[in-house]
Design an enzyme around this catalytic site. Structure first.
Site, short mmCIF file in Angstrom:
data_model
loop_
_atom_site.label_atom_id
_atom_site.label_comp_id
_atom_site.label_asym_id
_atom_site.label_seq_id
_atom_site.Cartn_x
_atom_site.Cartn_y
_atom_site.Cartn_z
N GLY A 137 39.45 47.20 41.79
CA GLY A 137 40.55 46.81 40.94
C GLY A 137 41.23 45.53 41.36
O GLY A 137 40.83 44.87 42.34
N TYR A 138 42.27 45.16 40.61
CA TYR A 138 43.03 43.95 40.90
C TYR A 138 43.54 43.97 42.34
O TYR A 138 44.08 44.98 42.82
CB TYR A 138 44.21 43.81 39.94
CG TYR A 138 43.81 43.48 38.53
CD1 TYR A 138 43.20 42.27 38.22
CD2 TYR A 138 44.04 44.38 37.50
CE1 TYR A 138 42.84 41.96 36.93
CE2 TYR A 138 43.68 44.10 36.19
CZ TYR A 138 43.08 42.88 35.91
OH TYR A 138 42.71 42.59 34.62
N ALA A 139 43.37 42.83 43.01
CA ALA A 139 43.85 42.63 44.38
C ALA A 139 43.15 43.54 45.39
O ALA A 139 43.55 43.56 46.56
CB ALA A 139 45.36 42.79 44.49
#
Length: 416
Positions: A292-294
């Site tokens: 996922g994001y980051a």
């Protein structure tokens, strides 16, 4: 409490397993995720409420906020089928919406009336709440009539401790006199408890203040009510003219702490709403993969990761990122949400590859400490009512009644 449990056991014996209904619902909407509302639970909860109320006490069903997220019209239809005597909402607009959909039951608007709303109140035969006479003072008294020529009637909110809206008890006589001068009948007097289910002594003080303040008006043709969901569970004011449950109608506890939720569940209430889905994709990832994001989650071994097509745009809190779980219905496993809750998707970790037709519950229709509305609220330090109330209309909704699908609302084509 024993009676409530008996009613619940009887209802559960008759119920079709939630996995079956969830599978049927997903097939009908041709989507991987949907909101499922069990209207049999609503009907059951009305019976529980009748058991908690006095023999001569009616029910004013509070259906504000789209019946606390479950959908206003489908819930109202069941309430009226079950003989609920009156309805109430938070805003004039909600009352107008019900009238435009041919709901004829008495409707009280619990939000404090503003002068700009008087015309709509009159046109749609609503009973507004007053804390003072100011909204009516600028109008000639002879204009305060409904379309059938009958006089506008109002509800009076008495502030016994909530300290939001409401006339102070010592100012109630002056308000009654002002309404009498305007020839405006009083339909009801009510108050709202401040404390939670596990603090009955605080709410008992408010009840005593209310009873004293309204004693001299008992001979008038008006109703008195104080018991919302909390009061119904506590047995406070449940022998007055009406009880005024809201969250309890759809099986939502008014408190998320363990004691309050436990007392609520012991009454026999059944949660009506769940969010169900099937993975849209799954794979096994090697160690060290960021998800996922980051990349806020890193796989520590070979892990099965599945995607569910729901996210914060639908109503799932972003604070569940790396913090929440989803229930695997077949096994009861709690599958962690790994990585961020994004706008349209979440990723969950599974012990093995899922079956093609497996169903998962993002919100479960029970009192599970992790996946139910009350469990999520406790985890997020939020209100229980937020958990179903925050969901948008992007996910399709399916309503079941008599253990079969009764109504399907396609994505973005309905109003809660």
């Amino acid at each position: 409490m024993t009676g409530g449990l008996s009613i619940m056991e009887e209802a559960q014996k008759k119920a079709v397993p939630s996995t079956v209904l969830a599978s049927l619902a997903l097939q009908r909407v041709r989507a991987s995720t949907c909101i499922l509302v069990n209207l049999d639970a609503v009907a059951h909860n009305v019976k529980v409420l009748r058991g908690l109320a006095g023999q001569n006490t009616g029910i004013m069903g509070v259906v504000k906020g789209g019946a606390y997220g479950s959908g206003m019209l489908p819930v109202v239809e069941v309430l009226l089928e079950e003989g609920v005597e009156e309805l109430s909402v938070a805003t004039v607009a909600e009352g107008v919406y019900l009238r435009k959909h041919s709901i004829e039951a008495p409707i009280t608007v619990l939000g404090n009336l503003s002068a700009c709303e008087v015309d709509d109140v009159l046109k749609h035969r609503l009973v507004p709440t007053l804390s003072w006479a100011a909204p009516l003072a600028a109008r000639p008294a002879h204009t305060l009539v409904y379309p059938d020529g009958s006089r506008l009637s109002v509800a009076i909110n008495i502030d016994t401790g909530m300290s939001r809206y409401g006339v102070q008890p010592e100012d109630l006589p002056a308000l009654v006199t002002a309404l009498d001068d305007l020839n405006v009948p009083i339909a009801s007097m009510y108050t709202h408890f401040q404390a939670s289910i596990n603090e009955p002594e605080k709410n008992k003080k408010q009840l005593d203040i209310f009873l004293e303040a309204t004693e001299s008006y008992k001979s008038r043709p008006l109703t008195r009510h104080v018991a919302a969901t909390t009061g119904c569970v506590q047995g406070l004011g449940t022998d007055l003219d009406l009880i005024r449950p809201g969250g309890a109608i759809t099986g939502l506890s008014s408190g998320s702490d363990e004691e309050s939720a436990g007392l609520f569940a012991e009454c026999g209430f059944l949660p009506a709403l769940s969010v169900v889905g099937r993975p849209t994709f799954f794979k096994q990832l090697p160690p060290g993969r960021g998800i996922g994001y980051a990349a806020t989650y890193q796989t520590s071994g070979h892990e099965w990761i599945a995607n569910l097509a729901t996210g914060w745009s639908d109503g799932l809190s972003r604070r569940l990122s790396n913090n929440g779980v989803v229930k695997r219905v077949k096994t009861g496993d709690q599958c962690p949400i790994v990585g961020r809750v994004s706008m349209d998707s979440i990723t969950i970790r599974l012990p093995e590859a899922p079956a093609e037709d497996e169903v998962f519950q993002v919100i479960s229709d029970d009192f599970d400490e992790h996946t139910s509305a009350v469990g999520l609220a406790r985890s997020l330090e939020a209100a229980v009512y937020e958990m179903p109330g925050n969901w948008s209309t992007r996910l399709p909704r399916v309503y079941t009644r008599h253990s079969t699908i009764a109504k399907v609302c396609p994505s973005l084509e309905y109003t809660c």
